[in-house]
Write an enzyme that holds these catalytic residues in place. Structure first.
Site, PDB file in Angstrom:
ATOM      1  N   GLU A 113       0.853  -1.189   0.000  1.00  0.00           N
ATOM      2  CA  GLU A 113       0.000   0.000   0.000  1.00  0.00           C
ATOM      3  C   GLU A 113       0.889   1.239   0.000  1.00  0.00           C
ATOM      4  O   GLU A 113       2.090   1.163   0.290  1.00  0.00           O
ATOM      5  CB  GLU A 113      -0.972  -0.011   1.188  1.00  0.00           C
ATOM      6  CG  GLU A 113      -2.166  -0.923   0.922  1.00  0.00           C
ATOM      7  CD  GLU A 113      -3.234  -0.875   1.982  1.00  0.00           C
ATOM      8  OE1 GLU A 113      -3.149  -0.045   2.905  1.00  0.00           O
ATOM      9  OE2 GLU A 113      -4.171  -1.691   1.889  1.00  0.00           O
ATOM     10  N   HIS A 227      -9.574   9.844   1.801  1.00  0.00           N
ATOM     11  CA  HIS A 227      -9.109   8.701   0.995  1.00  0.00           C
ATOM     12  C   HIS A 227      -9.142   9.121  -0.469  1.00  0.00           C
ATOM     13  O   HIS A 227     -10.143   9.693  -0.925  1.00  0.00           O
ATOM     14  CB  HIS A 227     -10.003   7.477   1.224  1.00  0.00           C
ATOM     15  CG  HIS A 227      -9.366   6.208   0.765  1.00  0.00           C
ATOM     16  ND1 HIS A 227      -9.211   5.913  -0.575  1.00  0.00           N
ATOM     17  CD2 HIS A 227      -8.812   5.170   1.437  1.00  0.00           C
ATOM     18  CE1 HIS A 227      -8.594   4.739  -0.690  1.00  0.00           C
ATOM     19  NE2 HIS A 227      -8.349   4.269   0.521  1.00  0.00           N
ATOM     20  N   ARG A 276      -1.028   9.075   1.338  1.00  0.00           N
ATOM     21  CA  ARG A 276      -2.446   9.245   1.000  1.00  0.00           C
ATOM     22  C   ARG A 276      -2.850  10.715   0.836  1.00  0.00           C
ATOM     23  O   ARG A 276      -3.633  11.066  -0.033  1.00  0.00           O
ATOM     24  CB  ARG A 276      -3.265   8.591   2.099  1.00  0.00           C
ATOM     25  CG  ARG A 276      -4.633   8.263   1.725  1.00  0.00           C
ATOM     26  CD  ARG A 276      -5.276   7.437   2.810  1.00  0.00           C
ATOM     27  NE  ARG A 276      -5.066   6.016   2.602  1.00  0.00           N
ATOM     28  CZ  ARG A 276      -5.598   5.085   3.373  1.00  0.00           C
ATOM     29  NH1 ARG A 276      -6.325   5.419   4.409  1.00  0.00           N
ATOM     30  NH2 ARG A 276      -5.397   3.813   3.114  1.00  0.00           N
ATOM     31  N   HIS A 336     -12.270  10.002   5.243  1.00  0.00           N
ATOM     32  CA  HIS A 336     -12.121   8.563   5.491  1.00  0.00           C
ATOM     33  C   HIS A 336     -11.767   8.235   6.933  1.00  0.00           C
ATOM     34  O   HIS A 336     -12.333   7.319   7.515  1.00  0.00           O
ATOM     35  CB  HIS A 336     -11.024   8.044   4.549  1.00  0.00           C
ATOM     36  CG  HIS A 336     -10.724   6.589   4.687  1.00  0.00           C
ATOM     37  ND1 HIS A 336     -11.685   5.622   4.469  1.00  0.00           N
ATOM     38  CD2 HIS A 336      -9.573   5.919   5.012  1.00  0.00           C
ATOM     39  CE1 HIS A 336     -11.128   4.419   4.644  1.00  0.00           C
ATOM     40  NE2 HIS A 336      -9.864   4.585   4.995  1.00  0.00           N
ATOM     41  N   ARG A 371      -2.369   9.418   8.642  1.00  0.00           N
ATOM     42  CA  ARG A 371      -2.147   8.006   9.019  1.00  0.00           C
ATOM     43  C   ARG A 371      -1.581   7.203   7.844  1.00  0.00           C
ATOM     44  O   ARG A 371      -2.043   7.326   6.706  1.00  0.00           O
ATOM     45  CB  ARG A 371      -3.475   7.385   9.463  1.00  0.00           C
ATOM     46  CG  ARG A 371      -3.391   5.918   9.786  1.00  0.00           C
ATOM     47  CD  ARG A 371      -4.740   5.397  10.238  1.00  0.00           C
ATOM     48  NE  ARG A 371      -5.738   5.565   9.220  1.00  0.00           N
ATOM     49  CZ  ARG A 371      -6.051   4.660   8.298  1.00  0.00           C
ATOM     50  NH1 ARG A 371      -5.434   3.492   8.269  1.00  0.00           N
ATOM     51  NH2 ARG A 371      -6.982   4.895   7.406  1.00  0.00           N
TER      52      ARG A 371
END
Ligand code: SIN
Length: 522
Positions: A113, A227, A276, A336, A371
């Site tokens: 990821e 997100h 992200r 998100h 995060r």
């Protein structure tokens, strides 16, 4: 009002709450209150996986480095070290309890990821949260030591002489007083305060609002993670906002704008696998530049068969007539995950003795300003264990407080008032998305503040109507978030201010916190 006495009261039934409840049930009578049904929380919908350094070429130190980098200078390094070092042990326990993660032959398959420099995401297809929740839920039901109260909404925390002694909740529409040695809040996040979000309907920030009202400090309220990729089918469309996991990009998918051009290479050396916040912002920028409400995700380069690797995503897209083996997926960012929340130490203890907060509702600075993907399930697991251990060792005294005054319990809401409450809810969600979303600036934030001020009447009503209470909580969290976002005059992680575009370590490498009575840095 009915009073029920337990040793430990856990509010919320995601990975953090179930973990804490399971451990606490070895030490005393434990109950779990959950607003909807057992499985209706963010854990159930978590797709990507659980980040854990268990591969031979990986280490907790590498995992720590990636987490700190994604957190953009604001992670609590001590908390991150606990996460990455204690994580593998509790993931192994989950596996022993029966969690079925994907394997290739005899070995677990670790997916990739964004912003992870190793493949370290253990996953169960694209429905990892569901598998973990099923495993923990079945274990607890089998052990039969925890009492569950579904359809039970927290309405007030009971504080006596500075200590948390229990809470009041509405159980099937009636108020019940729960008394215990400790209350553990694991009520999840607050994504529902944004009109565009990936969260389940229960994520209305109840735990944060009620803990703040009870006197707890809240921290880092300006940091909401957006997100990058949720399904976009036009506004409003029931299937829009469905999460398209970051693991899809991890396995090779590419982002393209409405002209079919790949663009992430222009924004970051790691392209689609940049942190992200960077990817969400780049997509937002492309949407603005091309005046299109979405970009596309192209799965052509995904090596594994997408129907097997991402069955949930395949099915949901298919229902919308998108075949992910052939078609581009239209995607757009949405709120998100919340990095802020109730301030805690690394045992989950809040600023009120005997009150704990774990998982997304809590803020110990673990995730900093952004995060790292798939660290949240690990967070719930590790800090669920720690809070339970601490509570079982330190909260040994049961104090039954005097009966609360509840002169009248008015559940009803006149039709006209209900319509006004629901319209206010919609206004909060639209204000927050428009002005406290991906791109913020003073003018917009002041506009949100003004709009929220006009809705302050919500807090004057004393009705115990559940819809009203929920919207009040949303208002409270939205108001705090806007105030914190206005205060932080820099850009860092998920907090992007177009009027203060630079990260300013000299002045802002610090956390903001606030209680009802005092502020720190605000
Ligand atoms: C995802 O699957 O992209 C979500 C995982 C996460 O939020 O950590």
């Amino acid at each position: 009002m009915e009073t029920l006495i337990y040793d430990y009261i856990v509010v919320g039934s995601g990975i953090a709450g179930l973990t804490a409840a399971r451990v606490l049930s070895d030490y005393g009578r434990t109950c779990v209150l959950t607003k909807s049904i057992l499985k209706e929380g963010a854990t159930h919908y978590a797709q990507g996986g659980i980040a854990v350094a268990m591969q031979p070429d990986d280490s907790p130190q590498f995992h720590l480095n990636d987490t700190l980098l994604a957190g953009d200078g604001l992670c609590n390094e001590y908390a991150v070290r606990i996460l990455v070092e204690e994580g593998p042990k509790w993931v192994r326990e989950l596996i022993e309890l029966g969690a079925q993660f994907d394997k290739v032959g005899d070995h677990f398959h670790f997916t990739q990821e964004a912003a992870h420099h190793k493949r370290r995401i253990l996953h169960a297809g694209d429905a990892t949260g569901r598998e973990i929740e099923k495993t923990l839920g079945n274990t607890i039901l089998r052990e039969d030591k925890v009492q569950f109260f579904p359809q039970t909404s927290l309405t007030q925390l009971l504080i006596n002489e500075g200590h948390c002694v229990g809470c009041i909740a509405q159980h099937k529409g009636k108020p019940v007083r729960f008394i215990g040695k400790a209350v553990v809040l694991s009520t999840g996040g607050c994504g529902q305060i944004f009109s565009h979000n990936t969260n389940p309907p229960v994520a209305t920030g109840d735990g944060i609002a009620l803990a703040y009202q009870a006197g707890c400090a809240v921290q880092d309220m300006e940091f909401t993670q957006f997100h990058p990729t949720t399904l976009y089918l036009g506004d409003p469309h029931p299937a829009s906002l469905f999460l398209i996991s970051e693991a899809v990009r991890g396995e090779g998918a590419i982002l393209r704008n409405c002209h079919g051009d790949r663009f992430m290479t222009d924004y970051h050396a790691e392209a689609e696998l940049a942190p992200r916040d960077v990817v969400a912002r780049a997509i937002f920028d492309q949407m603005n530049k091309t005046q299109t409400p979405h970009v596309y995700l192209d799965l052509e380069k995904v090596k594994q068969n997408p129907t097997e690797r991402f069955p949930t995503i395949y099915k949901r897209c298919k229902e919308a007539n998108i075949d992910i083996t052939r078609d581009f997926i239209p995607v757009a960012p949405a709120a998100h995950y919340f990095m802020g929340g109730i301030q805690t130490d690394t045992w989950g203890l809040t600023t009120i003795p005997a009150l704990y907060a774990i998982g997304e509702v809590a803020c110990l600075g673990l995730h900093g300003a952004n995060r790292l993907a798939s660290n949240s399930l690990l967070d719930g697991l590790v800090f669920g264990h720690r809070a339970a251990r601490h509570a079982s060792e330190h909260q040994t005294h049961l104090a039954v407080p005097p009966r609360p005054l509840l002169a009248s319990f008015e559940q009803g809401l006149a039709d006209s008032e209900r319509a006004r409450v629901l319209a206010s809810k919609q206004s909060i969600r639209e204000l927050m998305w428009a002005h406290v979303g991906i791109l913020r600036h003073q003018e917009g934030l002041l506009c949100a503040q003004k709009g929220l001020k006009e809705l302050e009447w919500l807090t004057h009503s004393h009705s115990e109507n559940e819809t009203l209470l929920e919207v009040k909580n949303m208002w409270q969290v939205a108001t705090l978030m806007t105030e914190f976002a206005l205060t932080r005059t820099e850009s860092r992680g998920s907090h992007l201010r177009s009027d203060f575009p630079i990260r300013d370590d000299l002045y802002w490498k610090r956390h903001l916190s606030k209680t009802k009575e005092s502020t720190d840095g605000l």
